[in-house]
Motif scaffolding. Structure first.
Motif, PDB file in Angstrom:
ATOM      1  N   GLU B 111       0.800  -1.307  -0.049  1.00  0.00           N
ATOM      2  CA  GLU B 111       0.042  -0.078  -0.110  1.00  0.00           C
ATOM      3  C   GLU B 111       0.989   1.159   0.046  1.00  0.00           C
ATOM      4  OE1 GLU B 111      -3.248  -2.353   2.539  1.00  0.00           O
ATOM      5  OE2 GLU B 111      -2.453  -0.218   3.357  1.00  0.00           O
ATOM      6  N   LEU B 112       0.560   2.131  -0.963  1.00  0.00           N
ATOM      7  CA  LEU B 112       1.327   3.347  -1.081  1.00  0.00           C
ATOM      8  C   LEU B 112       1.005   4.630  -0.600  1.00  0.00           C
ATOM      9  CD1 LEU B 112       2.989   2.503  -4.642  1.00  0.00           C
ATOM     10  CD2 LEU B 112       4.271   2.160  -2.438  1.00  0.00           C
ATOM     11  N   ASP B 113       1.525   5.436  -0.184  1.00  0.00           N
ATOM     12  CA  ASP B 113       1.082   6.891   0.101  1.00  0.00           C
ATOM     13  C   ASP B 113       1.677   7.587  -1.037  1.00  0.00           C
ATOM     14  OD1 ASP B 113       0.255   9.327   1.255  1.00  0.00           O
ATOM     15  OD2 ASP B 113       1.768   8.999   2.915  1.00  0.00           O
ATOM     16  N   LEU B 114       0.288   7.997  -1.641  1.00  0.00           N
ATOM     17  CA  LEU B 114       0.375   8.868  -2.964  1.00  0.00           C
ATOM     18  C   LEU B 114       0.663  10.374  -2.708  1.00  0.00           C
ATOM     19  CD1 LEU B 114      -1.908   6.841  -5.316  1.00  0.00           C
ATOM     20  CD2 LEU B 114       0.545   6.472  -5.175  1.00  0.00           C
ATOM     21  N   GLN B 115       0.337  10.773  -1.579  1.00  0.00           N
ATOM     22  CA  GLN B 115       0.448  12.270  -1.115  1.00  0.00           C
ATOM     23  C   GLN B 115       1.656  12.980  -1.503  1.00  0.00           C
ATOM     24  OE1 GLN B 115      -2.578  13.335   0.016  1.00  0.00           O
ATOM     25  NE2 GLN B 115      -2.146  15.234   0.065  1.00  0.00           N
ATOM     26  N   GLN B 119       0.746  15.696   5.534  1.00  0.00           N
ATOM     27  CA  GLN B 119      -0.310  16.759   5.826  1.00  0.00           C
ATOM     28  C   GLN B 119       0.074  17.011   7.306  1.00  0.00           C
ATOM     29  OE1 GLN B 119      -3.249  17.674   4.182  1.00  0.00           O
ATOM     30  NE2 GLN B 119      -1.605  16.796   2.501  1.00  0.00           N
ATOM     31  N   GLU B 121      -1.488  16.557  10.129  1.00  0.00           N
ATOM     32  CA  GLU B 121      -1.686  15.141  10.801  1.00  0.00           C
ATOM     33  C   GLU B 121      -0.552  14.381  10.941  1.00  0.00           C
ATOM     34  OE1 GLU B 121      -5.209  12.048  11.842  1.00  0.00           O
ATOM     35  OE2 GLU B 121      -5.473  13.404   9.907  1.00  0.00           O
ATOM     36  N   MET B 123       1.302  10.908  10.968  1.00  0.00           N
ATOM     37  CA  MET B 123       0.998   9.717  10.420  1.00  0.00           C
ATOM     38  C   MET B 123       0.910   8.584  11.534  1.00  0.00           C
ATOM     39  SD  MET B 123       2.767   8.538   7.217  1.00  0.00           S
ATOM     40  CE  MET B 123       4.189   9.497   6.223  1.00  0.00           C
ATOM     41  N   LEU B 126      -2.532   7.629  12.603  1.00  0.00           N
ATOM     42  CA  LEU B 126      -3.464   7.000  11.392  1.00  0.00           C
ATOM     43  C   LEU B 126      -3.983   5.799  12.185  1.00  0.00           C
ATOM     44  CD1 LEU B 126      -2.252   7.508   8.100  1.00  0.00           C
ATOM     45  CD2 LEU B 126      -4.367   8.162   9.028  1.00  0.00           C
ATOM     46  N   ASN B 127      -5.180   5.574  11.912  1.00  0.00           N
ATOM     47  CA  ASN B 127      -5.740   4.113  12.305  1.00  0.00           C
ATOM     48  C   ASN B 127      -6.465   3.482  11.209  1.00  0.00           C
ATOM     49  OD1 ASN B 127      -6.621   1.982  13.840  1.00  0.00           O
ATOM     50  ND2 ASN B 127      -7.701   3.168  15.410  1.00  0.00           N
ATOM     51  N   TYR B 128      -6.037   2.351  10.369  1.00  0.00           N
ATOM     52  CA  TYR B 128      -6.504   1.936   9.429  1.00  0.00           C
ATOM     53  C   TYR B 128      -7.649   1.040  10.007  1.00  0.00           C
ATOM     54  CZ  TYR B 128      -4.123   3.479   5.401  1.00  0.00           C
ATOM     55  OH  TYR B 128      -3.617   4.623   4.159  1.00  0.00           O
ATOM     56  N   PRO B 132     -12.478   6.847  12.901  1.00  0.00           N
ATOM     57  CA  PRO B 132     -12.340   7.568  14.078  1.00  0.00           C
ATOM     58  C   PRO B 132     -13.296   7.866  15.125  1.00  0.00           C
ATOM     59  CG  PRO B 132     -12.142   9.059  12.239  1.00  0.00           C
ATOM     60  CD  PRO B 132     -12.632   7.736  11.800  1.00  0.00           C
TER      61      PRO B 132
END
Ligand code: GTP
Ligand code: ZN
Ligand code: ZN
Ligand code: ZN
Ligand code: ZN
Lengths: 266, 132
Positions: B111-115, B119, B121, B123, B126-128, B132
């Motif tokens: 899984e890639l982070d395309l950003q 940001q 926030e 990382m 983060l809660n996949y 929230p």
């Protein structure tokens, strides 16, 4: 929930939208051995061997199972018949290479320091210190270790795994990854069987078959020179087979390549 | 034993995926390991942060999926589950089998982070998978 389609994106993590690799793309672009760099180098090494008609064998075993002693006995028997060369992998010393040179056979020592196995890059570096033209048989003595050497293709054509009778006949069951990689299993130090009645060569062989490995099993004593004829005959046979492959532009991979991965990529 | 070199190869493979996809980092890496691959999952888990330090995989979560061992019998054709040191056909008991699963070491999914830019926030919060 489902972590393949992106449905678990929430307002909280949306800005980090991730891109799952498509399952179909996975099989094309991602599905390759993680040891690709090593495997590429190994293929290159094998090309060096094939270009010269050399048969390369990788000898693996626990420390002290008799790899160097086997080489000494083998070279004594074959050095007038074939041009042989040896690469020695050892943690610290030059001792093994010196034992081989004492036979008048070309040997290069790879001192691995702390590494517990040889890899294709170490072997390639060693090749640049050797005279390969005219060589028929190249033996690579791996570092004494029944675990990692089985996972690294060095560019050899065949794996030979030694099991000495002092180690116990259940070693194939305890180290299945190593013994699955064997193209031949040598039960070494058989002269000691007389005093070690708890090692049963037939059981050792049965454990090898339980790993679905059809490799031939040779029982021998390098020290007493017993049982060497069958091993030497196998080597001659394998060299003939290698020459036939080279003539047809083919090569042979050692048993390292996992069947499963090949089936998955098919 | 050699798990650190496996971890380094893994990081290299993921780095090139990041490059190919023009992504910023890897978020999650799923690796399928068969018991016959010669890699100890626990050792790989501890080697991974060392190999990933300073790379774009540094913050990625590593999921190791253990593959079952399955063999196909060359004598009777049956496919069955097997133990690591008894790769026999469960149907007829023959040892002339071929491993069809259980010796793989596969990078299954990344899984890639395309950003482009991180940001505000962080990382770590983060809660996949759970809202929230
Ligand atoms: N009795 C007996 N002893 C042997 C035999 N082969 C080797 N040995 C002894 O076993 C010890 C180790 O032999 P090596 O040939 O050095 O073993 P090795 O596998 O090369 O060892 P490493 O390179 O350190 O892993 C030595 O003391 C040898 O003399 C054999 O056939 N019979
Ligand atoms: Zn030795
Ligand atoms: Zn190792
Ligand atoms: Zn080269
Ligand atoms: Zn069967």
């Amino acid at each position: 929930m489902c972590d393949t389609c992106g449905c678990n994106l929430t307002p909280g993590n949306r800005q980090f939208a991730y891109k799952p690799v498509e399952p179909s793309a996975t099989t094309v672009s991602v599905l390759k051995g993680l040891l690709q760099k090593n495997d590429d180098q190994a293929a290159h090494n094998r090309a060096h061997f094939d270009a010269r008609g050399i048969l390369a064998l990788n000898l693996m075993s626990s420390p002290g199972s008799g790899k160097t002693a086997l080489l000494e006995a083998t070279l004594a028997a074959l050095k007038d018949e074939f041009n042989c060369a040896v690469i020695e992998g050892d943690l610290e010393t030059e001792n093994d290479a010196e034992r081989i040179r004492a036979q008048g056979v070309q040997a290069h020592q790879i001192v691995t320091g702390t590494a517990c196995h040889l890899d294709a890059h170490l072997v390639h570096d060693a090749l640049h210190h050797m005279q390969l033209d005219g060589v028929d048989l190249l033996f690579i003595e791996n570092v004494g270790n029944l675990v990692c050497p089985a996972s690294f293709d060095l560019g050899q054509h065949l794996n030979v795994t030694l099991l000495s009778v002092t180690e116990g006949d259940d070693k194939p069951a305890k180290y299945p990854v190593m013994f699955r990689a064997a193209d031949a299993m040598l039960i070494s130090k058989t002269d000691l069987l007389a005093v070690l009645d708890d090692f049963d060569p037939a059981k050792a062989e049965a454990h090898l078959r339980e790993l679905a490995n059809p490799a031939p099993v040779f029982r021998l004593s390098a020290k007493k020179g017993e049982g060497l004829a069958a091993w030497l005959a196998w080597l001659r046979e394998q060299l003939t087979a290698q020459r036939a492959r080279v003539a047809q532009g083919r090569t042979r991979l050692p048993k390292i390549q996992p069947d499963g991965v090949r089936l998955h990529t098919a | 034993m050699h798990e650190l070199s496996v971890a380094q190869a893994l990081v290299d493979a993921v780095e090139s995926l990041i490059e190919q996809n023009g992504a910023r980092a890897a978020r999650r890496i799923r690796l399928r390991i068969g018991p016959l691959a010669g890699v100890v999952p626990a050792l790989l888990t501890s080697a991974f942060p060392l190999a990933a330090a300073g790379s774009r995989c540094e913050r990625a979560e590593l999921d190791l999926i253990e593959a079952p061992i399955r063999v196909r019998c060359q004598t009777c054709g049956a496919e069955s589950e097997a133990a690591i040191n008894r790769l026999l056909c469960a149907a007829c008991g023959d040892w002339h089998t071929q491993v069809v699963s259980g010796d793989e070491l596969l990078l299954e999914r990344v899984e890639l982070d395309l950003q482009e830019e991180p940001q505000e926030e962080p990382m770590e919060t983060l809660n996949y998978g759970s809202p929230p």
